[in-house]
Design an enzyme around this catalytic site. Structure first.
Site, PDB file in Angstrom:
ATOM      1  N   ASP A 178      10.080 115.534 -48.839  1.00 19.56           N
ATOM      2  CA  ASP A 178       9.138 114.976 -49.816  1.00 19.56           C
ATOM      3  C   ASP A 178       7.863 115.799 -49.916  1.00 19.56           C
ATOM      4  O   ASP A 178       7.536 116.603 -49.037  1.00 19.56           O
ATOM      5  CB  ASP A 178       8.804 113.522 -49.493  1.00 19.56           C
ATOM      6  CG  ASP A 178       8.265 113.350 -48.069  1.00 19.56           C
ATOM      7  OD1 ASP A 178       8.683 114.109 -47.174  1.00 19.56           O
ATOM      8  OD2 ASP A 178       7.435 112.459 -47.845  1.00 19.56           O
ATOM      9  N   GLU A 188       8.702 111.481 -45.361  1.00 17.02           N
ATOM     10  CA  GLU A 188       7.949 111.629 -44.117  1.00 17.02           C
ATOM     11  C   GLU A 188       6.475 111.298 -44.328  1.00 17.02           C
ATOM     12  O   GLU A 188       5.795 110.903 -43.388  1.00 17.02           O
ATOM     13  CB  GLU A 188       8.091 113.065 -43.589  1.00 17.02           C
ATOM     14  CG  GLU A 188       7.490 113.279 -42.208  1.00 17.02           C
ATOM     15  CD  GLU A 188       5.986 113.528 -42.202  1.00 17.02           C
ATOM     16  OE1 GLU A 188       5.309 113.078 -41.263  1.00 17.02           O
ATOM     17  OE2 GLU A 188       5.488 114.165 -43.150  1.00 17.02           O
TER      18      GLU A 188
END
Length: 397
Positions: free
Chosen positions: A82, A140
């Site tokens: 991400d 994350e």
């Protein structure tokens, strides 16, 4: 040809492609749990390499490569996929095409590297024993973190698992080097949301009001005693208030003050003891001064601990691959990472990959709008992780 030579040769062959992959991912970043195009791209890259990955969680992907030689051990390799809600300022041919979204923490490099690892391992699968699972993990960057979902989906439950390994880019470390540390490595992180309620009014008549600004100021100062007087000196702890909003005016005392901050430490018992102490302290100060305090703690990631034996092994294997002079001990890092969840449940090793190049102007810190990497690090990141995984499985050099 030795295993080491095989991996280095393959890493060199695919290096230009891994750079292309990293640049594509950097140009089209996606936020946490929105990584649909990212996952489609990863899946396509793996399909082209002859690997059939499977979905896991909302936007995760899991690949599995089994060696052709007898062996029942398994290693899990993880990359986060991400991006961050940051508008990129650095202008390159791969600058983010999604305004306000940027790979400012190097997850594009982690992802491209793990794609490369998969390609290398698949190409030499008949030469090694054991199994390597490759986890492309979402989210994350936001609580509660994608690692929690991966664990709930059973990513750690397979028999034979002997360790989880991850890497993280580090601009303060020159490209070509890695750093790692046994034991406690990265901090837990809890988000603090504090509202101090008073009674606003004219700034010239403070006796008629209950000033939440003064109360909040006392709370900010008092909270620092958690670190300076309540925590054990040998336990790293940090408490920072980063947002203080008192929406009054030059001559207006507001009704309330809103604050936000973070508390980080490396001891789970002290962590929760500190939660109780800071709540009691803030609420007591507010009430003693005539106001009230709402104190909410959003519990984040635990601290990250690197298993001693696994980390020792990774250091040795990395020395074989990069040369011992390119391995160094990392300092304790008070940032937090959801890789910590894996480390709390099984043997894990999380190491830092050097990506800085000061002479080329590549030195901006993580989470900076000017962040970039020295892409020569991608040559090492793929081969190194592949080699470390196979050596940990017991394969010879």
């Amino acid at each position: 040809m030795t295993l080491l030579d095989q991996i280095k040769k393959k890493a060199e062959e695919i290096y230009p492609l891994i750079v292309e992959h990293r640049r594509y991912l950097h140009r089209f970043p996606e936020l946490s749990f929105q990584e649909h195009c990212t996952v489609a791209f990863i899946r396509d890259c793996l399909y082209k390499a002859g690997i059939d990955p499977q979905p896991i969680g909302d936007t995760g992907l899991l690949a599995r490569i089994e060696g052709g030689l007898p062996g029942d051990k398994l290693v899990l390799l993880r990359a986060d996929i991400d991006a961050l809600p940051i508008h990129e300022l650095r202008q390159t041919e791969y600058t983010s095409a999604n305004p306000g979204v940027m790979h400012a923490c190097g997850h594009d490099a982690h992802t491209a590297s793990l794609i490369g690892v998969a390609m290398i391992l698949h190409s030499i699968r008949d030469s090694f024993a054991g199994t390597v699972k490759l986890l492309f993990q979402p989210a994350e960057e936001i609580l509660p973190g994608g690692a929690c979902q991966m664990i709930r989906e059973g990513v750690l439950e397979e028999p034979g698992l002997i360790g989880v390994i991850g890497q993280h880019v580090m601009p303060a470390l020159p490209a070509g080097r890695i750093a790692l540390r046994k034991g406690r490595f990265m901090a837990s992180k809890d988000d603090l949301h504090i509202t101090v309620n008073g009674r606003g009014g004219h700034g010239a008549q403070p006796q008629e009001n209950v000033d939440p600004v003064v109360i909040a100021a006392h709370i900010v100062i008092a909270l620092q005693q958690l670190v300076s007087r309540f925590s054990h000196p040998a336990t790293p702890s940090v408490l920072s208030i980063g947002r203080f909003l008192a929406n009054g005016a030059i001559n207006v005392i507001p009704d309330k003050v809103e604050m936000q901050g973070a508390f980080r430490t490396m001891d789970e018992n002290w962590r929760y003891d500190a939660h109780a102490k800071m709540r009691k302290m803030a609420i007591g100060i507010a009430e003693s001064m005539g106001g009230t305090c709402e104190f909410r703690i959003e519990t984040g990631y635990p601290f990250l601990v690197n298993a001693d034996d696994l980390t020792d092994n990774v250091a040795v294997f990395a020395g074989e691959y990069l040369g011992e002079n390119n391995i160094e001990e990392a300092a304790i890092w008070m940032a937090s990472e959801d890789f910590a969840y894996y480390s709390q449940q099984t043997d894990a090793c999380f190491y830092l990959l050097g990506t800085g190049n000061e002479s080329a102007g590549i030195k901006a810190s993580l989470h900076s709008p000017d962040f970039d990497i020295d892409e020569s690090a991608l040559l090492l990141s793929t081969g190194l992780m592949a080699y470390v995984a196979l050596r940990q499985l017991g394969n010879n050099t």
